[in-house]
Structure formats: C-alpha cells, structure tokens
Design a protein around this motif. Structure first.
Motif, PDB file in Angstrom:
ATOM      1  N   ASP A   6      -4.428 -29.615   4.449  1.00  0.00           N
ATOM      2  CA  ASP A   6      -4.665 -30.364   3.208  1.00  0.00           C
ATOM      3  C   ASP A   6      -4.090 -31.778   3.310  1.00  0.00           C
ATOM      4  N   HIS A   7      -2.920 -31.894   3.911  1.00  0.00           N
ATOM      5  CA  HIS A   7      -2.306 -33.219   4.075  1.00  0.00           C
ATOM      6  C   HIS A   7      -3.181 -34.113   4.947  1.00  0.00           C
ATOM      7  N   VAL A   8      -3.681 -33.574   6.051  1.00  0.00           N
ATOM      8  CA  VAL A   8      -4.525 -34.367   6.955  1.00  0.00           C
ATOM      9  C   VAL A   8      -5.831 -34.741   6.262  1.00  0.00           C
ATOM     10  N   PRO A  59      -3.817 -25.206  12.238  1.00  0.00           N
ATOM     11  CA  PRO A  59      -2.558 -25.461  11.514  1.00  0.00           C
ATOM     12  C   PRO A  59      -2.563 -24.787  10.145  1.00  0.00           C
ATOM     13  N   CYS A  60      -1.389 -24.633   9.552  1.00  0.00           N
ATOM     14  CA  CYS A  60      -1.275 -23.980   8.251  1.00  0.00           C
ATOM     15  C   CYS A  60      -2.037 -24.793   7.194  1.00  0.00           C
ATOM     16  N   VAL A  61      -2.375 -24.140   6.104  1.00  0.00           N
ATOM     17  CA  VAL A  61      -3.221 -24.751   5.071  1.00  0.00           C
ATOM     18  C   VAL A  61      -2.582 -26.021   4.499  1.00  0.00           C
ATOM     19  N   THR A 110     -16.372 -34.480  12.740  1.00  0.00           N
ATOM     20  CA  THR A 110     -15.386 -35.549  12.583  1.00  0.00           C
ATOM     21  C   THR A 110     -14.102 -35.013  11.955  1.00  0.00           C
ATOM     22  N   SER A 111     -14.242 -34.121  10.975  1.00  0.00           N
ATOM     23  CA  SER A 111     -13.056 -33.588  10.300  1.00  0.00           C
ATOM     24  C   SER A 111     -12.193 -32.766  11.246  1.00  0.00           C
ATOM     25  N   LEU A 112     -12.825 -31.987  12.135  1.00  0.00           N
ATOM     26  CA  LEU A 112     -12.068 -31.188  13.088  1.00  0.00           C
ATOM     27  C   LEU A 112     -11.411 -32.073  14.138  1.00  0.00           C
ATOM     28  N   ARG A 113     -12.125 -33.105  14.583  1.00  0.00           N
ATOM     29  CA  ARG A 113     -11.542 -34.027  15.558  1.00  0.00           C
ATOM     30  C   ARG A 113     -10.343 -34.772  14.950  1.00  0.00           C
ATOM     31  N   PHE A 114     -10.471 -35.151  13.683  1.00  0.00           N
ATOM     32  CA  PHE A 114      -9.374 -35.873  13.032  1.00  0.00           C
ATOM     33  C   PHE A 114      -8.172 -34.954  12.850  1.00  0.00           C
ATOM     34  N   LEU A 115      -8.412 -33.728  12.421  1.00  0.00           N
ATOM     35  CA  LEU A 115      -7.320 -32.767  12.272  1.00  0.00           C
ATOM     36  C   LEU A 115      -6.614 -32.544  13.603  1.00  0.00           C
ATOM     37  N   SER A 116      -7.393 -32.366  14.668  1.00  0.00           N
ATOM     38  CA  SER A 116      -6.812 -32.123  15.998  1.00  0.00           C
ATOM     39  C   SER A 116      -6.021 -33.334  16.472  1.00  0.00           C
ATOM     40  N   THR A 172      -9.114 -39.093   3.664  1.00  0.00           N
ATOM     41  CA  THR A 172      -9.722 -39.664   2.459  1.00  0.00           C
ATOM     42  C   THR A 172      -9.104 -41.019   2.122  1.00  0.00           C
ATOM     43  N   GLY A 173      -7.806 -41.170   2.382  1.00  0.00           N
ATOM     44  CA  GLY A 173      -7.120 -42.407   2.052  1.00  0.00           C
ATOM     45  C   GLY A 173      -7.277 -43.512   3.076  1.00  0.00           C
TER      46      GLY A 173
END
Length: 778
Positions: A10-12, A4-6, A386-392, A17-18
C-alpha cells in the motif's frame, strides 16, 4: 508471504500515485534492469525507511529473555500433559529467544533434553545435556542432568546393540541390503540423464529432449536448489494443551519452527542463530554454512526481510551467495544488455517455458550450483506490469539501503575466501563506511532486482507430504504442503505442459539426524549429502526426440482449458498449446464444457455451464427440466460443503468421529446436494467418511468408502497418478487392519506400481507394503 506484506504494498502504491507524471512516464519507459534499479534508488527517501521500521515491529526477531521464559513455561505445560513433541518445540522456541550466555538458554536446553529423552531421541538428548552444561546450567541442579545422561547412555547402548544385531542378521539373509540406499541401474547423480540433452531454439529457448527412449519411472534429472527460503506459517502443527484457559493459549508451530533454515530437514531440537531469534538450523554445520553464504548479512535485517516477503529474501540470498565476482563474471558473459534477443522471439512462442533465456549462453551441465545457470533465466521485464515492476524496484532499492545502513562491507562480500574469521561471528559485518569497491555495490542491488523479476516465472515451490491425521490414527492422512520457495537451475530447463510426461519428487533429507553436531556425510564430489533435492522421473514412456515437460501448476485434470490458459498467460506470459490445450474438447470429456461434476438441484440430472461472464451459471441438460442455477448459488453450495468437510475433520481431530460421521452423512444426502460422483469434493467426502469409520475401528465400512474416494481420485487425476497411489495405499492399510487378506493382496501390487513410478524403488512406503504382504502371505 511471496510478495511484500500488504502495508508495504500500500505504501509503494501511494508512492507511485504521488510521483510526478514525468517521473512515472520515465519509469514506465525503462526496460533495462540497471536503469530500473538506479532510478528506483534515486526515489527512496528516509520516509520509506521509516515506514519499513514501523511495519517490522510486528516481525521482531530480537533475542528476548522474557519470551524465552514464557516459551519454557509453555513447554513445561505440554510436558506435564505428556505432549513431549510440543514440549520440545516450545523449548526450542525458548532456546532461540534466549540470549547467548543467559541462564534461560541453559534451562531451555536442559528441559528440552528431558522431552527428547521421553521421545526416545537418546543421542539428541545427550547433546542437549552437554549444551545446557556449557551454557552455565545452575550447579545445584546439575545432578538432574547427570542422572539423565546415565539413563540415556544405557538406552543408547541397548539400542545401538540391537541395531547392530539387526544389521548383522540382515547382511546374512538379504544379499545387497544395507543401512543406506541400495544402488541400482536407475540411480543418477546430480545432473541430467545421458538419455536426455539440452536443446536450444528461438521459439522454445533452452529445453530438454529425449535422445533415446526413456521408460516410465526412470530418473531424468536430479537437481539441488541454488537457494531456497522457508515459507513462514506453512505445515502448521498445534500443541495439545488441555481444556480451560490452556486451550485458548494453544500455540501453532509453522515450518519455520520445525525445519532447518538451510537444508529444510525437519527437526525438533534446532541450533539457533546466535544473533537473531528467527533463524535456526539442524546442526552447527548448517548454521555455519548459512552464515557464510547469506545469513551474516541477513541477520541484522531479519524483521525487514519479513516485511519484504519471501521473493525479496530469495532474490537477495541468491545474490549474496553468488558474490560480487560471480555477478561480474555473469554480466561479462552475457555481454551488453542492449544486445539481448528481441522480445518478439519469445512472443511468438507457443509452448516455451518462461524460464528459458534466448541469450547465447551455454548451460553448465556439470555444475547445478553454477550461478551462471541462474543468471541467464528470463526476467520478462518487458512483460511484467508497471505496478509490479515499481513494487519490485522500490522494494529492492529500499532493501539495498537497509543493507548499507546495517554496515554491509564490500570487502567481506567480495573476498569470500578471506572472510572465514568474520564468518564465525553472528554479530553481523564490521561497522564502518564503505571504502574500496563501494562504487561496485550497486551491482548487488541490480542483481537482486534481476532475480526478483525472474522469480515470478522461475520460482519453484518445494512440496512435501505431511501426515495430517492424529498421532493415534490407524490410517495415514496425507496432504501436500508447500514448505519453501526455491530456484533450481537444471529443473528450470523444463517447459510446461498441462498433461506433463514427468513427475517431481522433493527430498529434504528426512530420516537424517534429528539434532545438531552429529558428523555429516559428504558425497564424493564434495557436496554435503543432506539437503534439498528434486528428482524428475518419467511418468510415461518418452520416445526419442520428444520434449521432456512438467506442469507449472495448471493441470488438465484440475482446471478447464480456458482457466489454465488465463493463469499461464497472467503469470508466465505465454499461450499454452500443449497436447491438452491443442486437442478439441468433446462434450462430456474430462475438462469438457459439459463435465462440471455438478447435478441439477431440482431433478439431479446433469448440468452444463452457460456463459462466461459474471451472470453465468449452470443449466440442466434435460429438456423436461431446464432448471438454471446461478454461479453465485452454486458457489455458495460448494462453500457450504467445504465448510462441513473442514468441520468434520476438526471433529475427528478432537476425537469425536461419531459427530463427524453424522455431519458427513447429512452433507452427502441433503436435499440440496448438487455433487455428482465425479466431483472432486465427493472424493474428499468419501475419504473423510472412511477416516471416521477407521477411527471407530470399522475397517470394512472404512474400506468401502475409501474405494469410492479412490474411484473419484482416479477419474480426476488419472490411473497413473500419484494421487491415486496415495489413496490406494490407505486402502491397503484398511484392508490389512481389517484382516481382509484377498482385497489387501489385490491392492498392494497397484500401489507398488504407482509408487515405483513416481518415487522410485527405494521409498519407505514400499517397505511397509512389503511387510504387509509378507504378513498376509504368512
């Protein structure tokens, strides 16, 4: 963009983090795709949908009559400058932006017909004339189209008669020669050669073995992609506006402007989607096929899909094509997800392909279009970060909700056979709320997530060769271009090797119809004859029982072992132990620790790399010197060489070969030169120098420098590489243009051998070589 676009990434990241720590911990523990999707879906809020909406403004794909007018005006400027190809592309942009039934649509079609006429695309010109008239072209201007139609018909009649005469002559003089491809014993329908078979093992998964000897150049398999998506911005071509203000408004055309969005064939007169300004096709047939398979649901999400990236769109496209029934059948066959093989079975693999599943699923050899073959590819959920799985997961969940809000109707997706009426309208699915079958729609989101995770390891770049030289250049300047990303069910069977025994060639149907509504050819098996295909040939002889392998990217001729293994482990999650990685590296050997292709900046002696950390560098191997160059210093010098090379190419494109030649000479002979003859950049510099001399008509000097480039290419890629073949092909052209009969005749057989090895005996370059040879032999 693959991911996805940057802005969305960044939003994800901020969303992660939140999250409450307990929620983060729970997400991290989830290793089932269904659970992952449902959990991500529970996290999506209206805020997430609003963020997508705010980002996608940049990627608007709505019809816009004002933009259509501007495109037509740009086309008029290119037309006046006699750049008819750019004019046709500008008019095509106007056609895509113009709303259905608008006057702008008819004007763009009419103007494009004029550009096509000057390009001598007479049949395509006639089609655009009809389209302009059917779209309400102003009656007081219609006499222009009628006059152009008469001129076209005359030219078309003459060209058809000449073509028939040529065919008649050819049939009398050349046995077996015809308009199409001549069959041979090496021809293979889609699928796997009888000389190979699919094996399955715990350590390698499904893979391909030779059952009998396969000769070099022999076709091993032919495959179609199950689905593919064009990569925006690739294969760029600029229009040739004049100086002054026009030069500042030069427009770049990417692959998405110049290729059919279904079969990827190159076209200058696309048929637009009637609902959006982005998607376009080579014919009404491709438009209809795309609409039925996926675009009827994608169309309302055009800008959202641009935000979500190519991988998300491809994953969605695979799922939409499969349909709910296909997904349910695949899930039923695979059984309970909890019964899948233990990860340790794959972890112990040494050379296995990340694309193979250890699930007990038979590969469907007779149908490369089978969704089952895609569904069973490994997704590596337990290996991905984990970060890639969460983004996906968040991306897919958001896309799923966007689909629902756009009016996605389960009935049109479930019952594909009964949707022919709905498929004829580009206005998207009927509005309304989900009713029957809505409880099963989460399977769509889960399947999209599964495929998105799979694509990290199983996506295949579709590569084409593009002539990057100017139109008037006497010598081809070929460059590999990645135009699309796809999933190939049969090709995914091949495991990786850094020194593969196969060669891949992609075809996008080039040479077929340039414009739409020309009858399509259909194969005996009912599949359309045009479209994307990949052929895998043996690059060397393969003995019975030997595994058939291809390279996933990191090749021993381009990277040292440590770098290859790092990249393979990061993306594909395995430690490569192929032949190139298993043999001990000798100092001075290709890819060895002493072969950097660099020279000492002080004494011009050979250097060796020292250290692997950030403070590493290169030290002269001569004891009398021992000069050390830091990695940062070397990096800056190489960047300067690359920048000079790009500047020289730009000068040649601006028809200033003399200036380019001076810059290249300065770059190669300056006091700070650190490039050895074996460095790849030396080959590129020699190639650019040859191009400059060829542009100036000095064939002898051009050939001299291209010979040096070919030598560097052979050292880097090997004597049997297609890269060497392409350089030698250019060398044959130079010798031919310069009238060097002996050198040309000596090079042509070498080129023929390499092109037959990688492209087969029917590639168009071989015909050009034959014509050169006949001319030289008198």
């Amino acid at each position: 963009m693959a991911l996805p676009c940057v802005q969305w990434q960044d939003h994800v990241a901020r969303k992660w983090t939140g999250l409450d720590p307990d929620l983060r911990e729970k997400f991290t523990s989830l290793l089932e795709i269904d659970d992952l999707f449902k959990f991500a879906l529970s996290l999506i809020t209206q805020r997430d949908l609003d963020v997508v909406q705010s980002i996608n403004v940049v990627y608007s794909v709505k019809k816009d009559p004002e933009k259509a007018t501007k495109c037509r005006e740009r086309g008029n400027s290119s037309f006046k400058a006699r750049d008819y190809m750019a004019a046709a592309l500008h008019y095509t942009q106007g056609v895509c932006f113009a709303p259905q039934g608008s006057e702008q649509l008819s004007l763009c079609y009419a103007n494009r017909s004029a550009a096509l006429y000057h390009l001598q695309y007479y049949q395509e010109c006639l089609i655009d004339i009809d389209r302009a008239l059917k779209s309400g072209y102003p009656s007081h201007l219609s006499h222009k189209l009628q006059d152009r139609r008469s001129l076209c018909l005359n030219h078309h009649f003459v060209s058809e008669k000449a073509s028939k005469d040529d065919d008649s002559c050819a049939s009398k003089t050349t046995e077996g020669r015809g308009n199409g491809r001549t069959p041979s014993a090496g021809d293979l329908a889609f699928g796997i050669s009888p000389k190979a078979f699919v094996a399955d093992s715990a350590d390698k998964g499904r893979h391909l073995l030779a059952v009998e000897r396969i000769s070099a150049g022999e076709v091993i398999l032919n495959d179609r992609p199950y689905s593919c998506v064009l990569i925006p911005g690739m294969e760029e071509v600029k229009d040739k506006q004049g100086g002054g203000q026009d030069a500042q408004k030069s427009v770049t055309f990417g692959s998405e402007h110049r290729r059919c969005h279904l079969c990827l064939i190159e076209t200058v007169c696309s048929v637009p989607c009637e609902g959006c300004s982005y998607s376009r096709y080579c014919s009404s047939w491709c438009r209809q096929k795309a609409w039925e398979q996926h675009h009827r649901w994608e169309c309302p999400l055009g800008a959202d899909l641009m935000v979500m990236g190519v991988m998300s769109q491809l994953a969605l496209r695979i799922t939409l094509k499969a349909g709910i029934k296909g997904i349910q059948m695949a899930r039923q066959a695979i059984g309970d997800e909890h019964k899948r093989s233990e990860p340790s079975r794959f972890n112990s693999a040494s050379r296995d392909s990340p694309g193979q599943s250890n699930q007990p699923s038979p590969y469907t050899l007779k149908d490369s279009d089978s969704y089952m073959n895609v569904f069973y590819l490994m997704h590596h959920i337990d290996h991905q970060s984990t970060s890639l799985r969460f983004l996906s997961a968040v991306t897919v969940a958001t896309l799923y909700l966007k689909l629902m809000k756009a009016g996605f109707i389960s009935s049109t997706w479930n019952c594909r056979e009964s949707s022919s009426k709905a498929s004829q309208s580009p206005d998207g699915p009927d509005e309304g709320h989900e009713s029957e079958g809505s409880s099963e729609l989460w399977l769509l989101g889960s399947a999209v997530l599964r495929h998105m995770l799979q694509l990290r390891c199983n996506a295949q770049a579709i590569i084409t060769l593009q002539d990057t030289g100017s139109e008037n250049s006497p010598v081809h300047s070929i460059q590999e271009m990645r135009i699309a990303t796809a999933i190939f069910p049969t090709l995914s069977l091949l495991n990786h090797s850094c020194c593969p025994n196969t060669s891949l060639v992609f075809s996008t149907g080039n040479g077929a119809n340039r414009c739409g509504d020309i009858p399509e050819r259909v194969c005996e098996d009912g599949h359309e004859a045009r479209g994307v295909t990949v052929s895998v040939r043996a690059a060397k002889a393969i003995a019975p029982g030997q595994e058939i392998l291809h390279c996933y990217g990191p090749h021993y001729s381009r990277m040292v072992q440590q770098e290859r293994q790092r990249l393979l482990h990061e993306q594909y999650y395995f430690l490569c132990q192929c032949e190139a990685c298993s043999l001990p590296q000798q100092p001075g050997a290709r890819g060895g620790p002493h072969e950097s292709g660099l020279l000492c900046s002080k004494c011009k002696g050979a250097v060796k790399k020292t250290g692997e950390d950030e403070g590493s560098g290169f030290t002269c191997i001569l004891s009398c010197c021992s000069h050390h160059m830091s990695a940062v210093e070397v990096s800056h010098k190489l960047k300067d060489v690359r920048a000079a090379l790009e500047k020289a190419v730009e000068l040649m494109e601006r028809e200033a070969p003399g200036e380019a030649l001076q810059l290249l000479k300065k770059t190669k002979s300056g006091p700070g030169v650190i490039l050895a003859d074996t460095h790849p950049l030396q080959g590129e510099l020699a190639d650019a120098t040859a191009r400059a001399y060829a542009t100036m008509g000095d064939w002898k000097k051009a050939a001299f420098h291209l010979e040096h480039s070919a030598m560097a290419t052979g050292l880097q890629y090997g004597d049997d590489s297609i890269e060497l073949g392409q350089q030698l092909f250019k060398l044959a052209q130079l010798h031919f243009n310069g009238g060097a009969r002996g050198p040309a005749l000596s090079v042509i057989p070498k080129v023929r051998r390499l092109f037959c090895l990688h492209f087969g005996p029917h590639c168009p370059e071989l015909q050009e070589l034959k014509e050169m040879e006949n001319c030289l032999q008198g």
